[in-house]
Design an enzyme around this catalytic site. Structure first.
Site: not given
Ligand code: 5BU
Length: 475
Positions: A304
């Protein structure tokens, strides 16, 4: 005869052979109409066929660049055939119903995704028949954005098609056909008025919006991708039959590598946050790359980036992690403006690389506005060779079929995580929200058996992908 005279001649001919009739008629859908067209009869009049084909040729084909012609079945088929031969432009044939055996192909003929197809139709009322053909052509990755028709009934078809990005050119509009027939004493001024009033009062219903990249299969979208990493990712999804991206949000190298040994075969993309790893080493990257090769997945560093171009370029190329050397693609904010994309575009001297630009976020209360999202998409479209796609949450965010929608915030059950993350189900992101690649982190990483859970996510995502490309879902 000049074109104007030829058109008048055709109008009179159509009247004389009863292809256009005036009186009291009831249409298939039960509506009463003072004017009725039946252009199916023209096949009995070679002279009329020739006239129509010449006029369409001079009016719309001479200066148009297209790779194919396709007639809307059935009335326009013979006209499309004549035009194809006359203009020496290959024809495509759309079936009305799929064959019961063998291939389920709807479009016959030889073509490649990305080629341009001009549609030929006789009469447009609501535009729904043209749209059916457009839908099947676009499903094959063909570009269908123009239709040439004989008569526009001026009942809303032109607008309905425009909302689906199809422009029409017509030999006649109903009003100018009526005017010609009055001038040639074929119908009375009184009848002409009746028809004009009828046209003003009776508009065709709006048609569905089919402008939808998510109806195209990944292998077709691979052909439309302008970035080489996006192309590769679409192809990996199609061959491995998975659109699951695993977010390996773990903090030790062994836990990450062990997990990927188990689930590598189920994912198309592995997303890292390289700066959360406590024992990072160059050896980790070597092993990660070797797993990527063995299991055929790509690597996305979710960094990012959000600084001025010069700093981002240094962050990308230098430092402890040297992201540019191992990540196939990275995530980038549009917040600092276009310089950030310019910097990345210049940073790798032709090495394949890709950028996912953040157009929306999954977290509650994030400050991204609809205007910001729109401007982000506009900015991205200026860098077709760099852009893999967008990190976003909605189908309407962009429509280019060669770009990928990467959607995080997905879990089978929980709806929030207590720190702002908002989850949608795999089914919802695939069928409603337009996701192409779906990011799952804790849904798999924190499961009792990450291996079996990865398989569950992969299967449910792929099942819903097949559902949407087969067209068997409500859109
Ligand atoms: P989760 O454990 O499924 O909640 O992880 C989601 C990943 O995607 C996590 O590494 C975030 O940094 C990433 N992410 C997110 O969740 N939402 C966003 O809008 C973005 C990245 Br951009």
């Amino acid at each position: 005869m000049c074109d104007e005279q030829k058109l008048e001649h055709l109008a009179v001919k159509l009247f004389e052979i009863n292809a256009v009739k005036f009186g009291e008629f009831t249409t298939k859908s039960g509506i009463k109409t003072p004017v009725y067209f039946d252009l199916r009869v023209i096949v009995s009049y070679p002279e009329v066929m020739q006239l129509i084909s010449n006029l369409i040729h001079d009016f719309a084909l001479k200066d148009t660049k297209c790779d194919h012609l396709c007639g809307v079945p059935y009335t326009a088929l013979p006209i499309a055939t004549l035009l194809s031969v006359q203009a020496n432009i290959p024809m495509l044939m759309r079936r009305k119903e799929a064959k019961a055996y063998g291939t389920k192909k709807m479009i016959e003929g030889h073509y490649k995704a990305g080629q341009k197809c001009l549609i030929i139709e006789d009469v447009v009322t609501s535009g729904s028949s043209v749209l059916e053909t457009v839908k099947d052509l676009r499903k094959e990755g063909l570009v269908a954005e123009e239709a040439v028709i004989i008569l526009d009934r001026e009942q809303g078809g032109r607008q309905n098609l425009a909302t689906n990005d199809v422009a029409i050119k017509s030999l006649f509009t109903m009003s100018n056909l009526i005017n010609i027939l009055v001038e040639h004493n074929k119908i009375s001024a009184q009848m002409a008025l009746k028809v004009k009033n009828y046209l003003n009062d009776t508009k065709a219903p709006a048609v569905e919006n089919i402008q939808d990249r998510t109806l195209l299969p990944y292998e077709k979208r691979a052909e439309l991708a302008t970035n080489s990493i996006a192309k590769e990712l679409f192809n990996i999804m199609a061959t491995k039959k998975t659109n699951l991206c695993l977010s390996v949000d773990l903090t030790t190298t062994t836990s990450i590598l062990d997990l990927l040994e188990k689930v590598g075969e189920h994912v198309c993309l592995v997303k890292t946050h390289i700066d959360i790893i406590e024992d990072f080493s160059a050896d980790f990257i070597t092993r990660l790359k070797s797993l990527a090769k063995r299991f055929n997945f790509l690597i996305l560093e979710d960094r990012k980036y959000a600084d001025i171009g010069n700093t981002v370029s240094l962050q990308y190329l230098k430092g402890l992690y040297k992201v540019a050397e191992w990540a196939d693609c990275v995530t980038v904010h549009s917040l600092p403006g276009e310089g950030i994309l310019k910097a990345l575009n210049n940073s790798t001297n032709g090495v394949s690389q890709g950028v996912f630009l953040l157009a929306e976020m999954s977290s509650e209360g994030n400050l991204i506005t609809p205007d910001y999202t729109e401007e982000t998409v506009k900015m991205a479209l200026k860098y077709p060779n760099l852009m893999c796609g967008f990190v976003c949450q909605n189908k309407s965010t962009f429509k280019e079929p060669g770009l990928i929608q990467l959607t995080p915030g997905v879990q089978l059950e929980s709806t929030k995580d207590g720190l702002g993350q908002v989850y949608n189900t795999p089914e919802k992101v695939m069928l409603e929200k337009g996701a192409d690649v779906v990011v799952v982190g804790r849904g798999i990483v924190a499961a009792k058996s990450p291996e079996s859970q990865a398989l569950v996510y992969k299967d449910v995502l792929w099942k819903n992908y097949l559902k949407r490309v087969s067209g068997k879902m409500e859109l």
